[in-house]
Design a protein around this motif. Structure first.
Motif, PDB file in Angstrom:
ATOM      1  N   CYS A 122      16.163 -67.701  -1.461  1.00  0.00           N
ATOM      2  CA  CYS A 122      17.533 -68.173  -1.275  1.00  0.00           C
ATOM      3  C   CYS A 122      17.693 -69.616  -1.769  1.00  0.00           C
ATOM      4  O   CYS A 122      18.470 -69.879  -2.674  1.00  0.00           O
ATOM      5  CB  CYS A 122      17.909 -68.067   0.197  1.00  0.00           C
ATOM      6  SG  CYS A 122      19.639 -68.352   0.579  1.00  0.00           S
ATOM      7  N   CYS A 123      16.931 -70.553  -1.222  1.00  0.00           N
ATOM      8  CA  CYS A 123      17.098 -71.972  -1.561  1.00  0.00           C
ATOM      9  C   CYS A 123      16.019 -72.502  -2.504  1.00  0.00           C
ATOM     10  O   CYS A 123      16.055 -73.664  -2.885  1.00  0.00           O
ATOM     11  CB  CYS A 123      17.137 -72.815  -0.294  1.00  0.00           C
ATOM     12  SG  CYS A 123      15.547 -72.927   0.565  1.00  0.00           S
ATOM     13  N   PRO A 165       4.029 -71.979   7.984  1.00  0.00           N
ATOM     14  CA  PRO A 165       4.510 -71.283   9.182  1.00  0.00           C
ATOM     15  C   PRO A 165       6.011 -70.989   9.099  1.00  0.00           C
ATOM     16  O   PRO A 165       6.550 -70.293   9.947  1.00  0.00           O
ATOM     17  CB  PRO A 165       4.199 -72.270  10.310  1.00  0.00           C
ATOM     18  CG  PRO A 165       4.243 -73.604   9.648  1.00  0.00           C
ATOM     19  CD  PRO A 165       3.730 -73.385   8.240  1.00  0.00           C
ATOM     20  N   ASP A 166       6.687 -71.518   8.064  1.00  0.00           N
ATOM     21  CA  ASP A 166       8.126 -71.316   7.904  1.00  0.00           C
ATOM     22  C   ASP A 166       8.490 -70.135   7.020  1.00  0.00           C
ATOM     23  O   ASP A 166       9.662 -69.848   6.831  1.00  0.00           O
ATOM     24  CB  ASP A 166       8.768 -72.577   7.324  1.00  0.00           C
ATOM     25  CG  ASP A 166       8.673 -73.748   8.281  1.00  0.00           C
ATOM     26  OD1 ASP A 166       8.759 -73.528   9.503  1.00  0.00           O
ATOM     27  OD2 ASP A 166       8.501 -74.885   7.806  1.00  0.00           O
ATOM     28  N   ALA A 167       7.511 -69.432   6.461  1.00  0.00           N
ATOM     29  CA  ALA A 167       7.788 -68.287   5.590  1.00  0.00           C
ATOM     30  C   ALA A 167       8.121 -67.056   6.429  1.00  0.00           C
ATOM     31  O   ALA A 167       7.460 -66.757   7.423  1.00  0.00           O
ATOM     32  CB  ALA A 167       6.595 -67.994   4.695  1.00  0.00           C
ATOM     33  N   CYS A 207      10.345 -59.327   0.759  1.00  0.00           N
ATOM     34  CA  CYS A 207      11.330 -60.318   0.340  1.00  0.00           C
ATOM     35  C   CYS A 207      10.978 -61.560   1.152  1.00  0.00           C
ATOM     36  O   CYS A 207      10.682 -61.463   2.347  1.00  0.00           O
ATOM     37  CB  CYS A 207      12.746 -59.860   0.655  1.00  0.00           C
ATOM     38  SG  CYS A 207      13.195 -58.309  -0.170  1.00  0.00           S
ATOM     39  N   THR A 208      10.982 -62.717   0.527  1.00  0.00           N
ATOM     40  CA  THR A 208      10.469 -63.925   1.161  1.00  0.00           C
ATOM     41  C   THR A 208      11.539 -65.004   1.238  1.00  0.00           C
ATOM     42  O   THR A 208      12.148 -65.352   0.228  1.00  0.00           O
ATOM     43  CB  THR A 208       9.244 -64.442   0.377  1.00  0.00           C
ATOM     44  OG1 THR A 208       8.270 -63.395   0.295  1.00  0.00           O
ATOM     45  CG2 THR A 208       8.631 -65.651   1.058  1.00  0.00           C
ATOM     46  N   PHE A 209      11.729 -65.523   2.437  1.00  0.00           N
ATOM     47  CA  PHE A 209      12.728 -66.555   2.681  1.00  0.00           C
ATOM     48  C   PHE A 209      12.154 -67.582   3.638  1.00  0.00           C
ATOM     49  O   PHE A 209      11.207 -67.297   4.380  1.00  0.00           O
ATOM     50  CB  PHE A 209      13.992 -65.950   3.282  1.00  0.00           C
ATOM     51  CG  PHE A 209      14.685 -64.974   2.372  1.00  0.00           C
ATOM     52  CD1 PHE A 209      15.643 -65.415   1.477  1.00  0.00           C
ATOM     53  CD2 PHE A 209      14.360 -63.633   2.383  1.00  0.00           C
ATOM     54  CE1 PHE A 209      16.274 -64.525   0.608  1.00  0.00           C
ATOM     55  CE2 PHE A 209      14.979 -62.737   1.521  1.00  0.00           C
ATOM     56  CZ  PHE A 209      15.940 -63.191   0.635  1.00  0.00           C
ATOM     57  N   CYS A 210      12.723 -68.780   3.646  1.00  0.00           N
ATOM     58  CA  CYS A 210      12.298 -69.788   4.616  1.00  0.00           C
ATOM     59  C   CYS A 210      13.024 -69.525   5.942  1.00  0.00           C
ATOM     60  O   CYS A 210      14.077 -68.885   5.977  1.00  0.00           O
ATOM     61  CB  CYS A 210      12.564 -71.196   4.098  1.00  0.00           C
ATOM     62  SG  CYS A 210      14.304 -71.663   3.953  1.00  0.00           S
TER      63      CYS A 210
END
Length: 81
Positions: free
Chosen positions: A10-11, A20-22, A29-32
């Motif tokens: 996304c960003c 640890p924020d993944a 699908c990978t986002f923060c």
């Protein structure tokens, strides 16, 4: 084996293999964490599923099976800046 994508779809924030924020959905699908909570409302814009914290691959295994270097950026309305 998980691909361990290097960024938020996304960003485009960098997400190290041990971040640890993944967050990932069942399709990886990978986002923060920030985008999942503030932009996506906890639902994957690709499949509609929920997210979980991406597991951290131990360093010894990461050396044998490295994370992906291919960045993925989605074209999701919720991610438009």
């Amino acid at each position: 084996m998980l691909i361990l994508k290097p960024n938020c779809e996304c960003c485009d924030r960098d997400l190290a293999p041990d971040s640890p924020d993944a967050r990932i959905c069942t399709y990886e699908c990978t986002f923060c964490a920030d985008c999942v909570e503030t932009r996506l409302g906890g639902a994957c814009p690709n499949c509609g599923g929920d997210f979980t914290v991406r597991p951290i691959r131990p360093a010894a295994m990461l050396a044998r099976h490295p994370a992906s270097a291919e960045r993925v950026i989605g074209q999701h309305e919720a991610c438009a800046a």
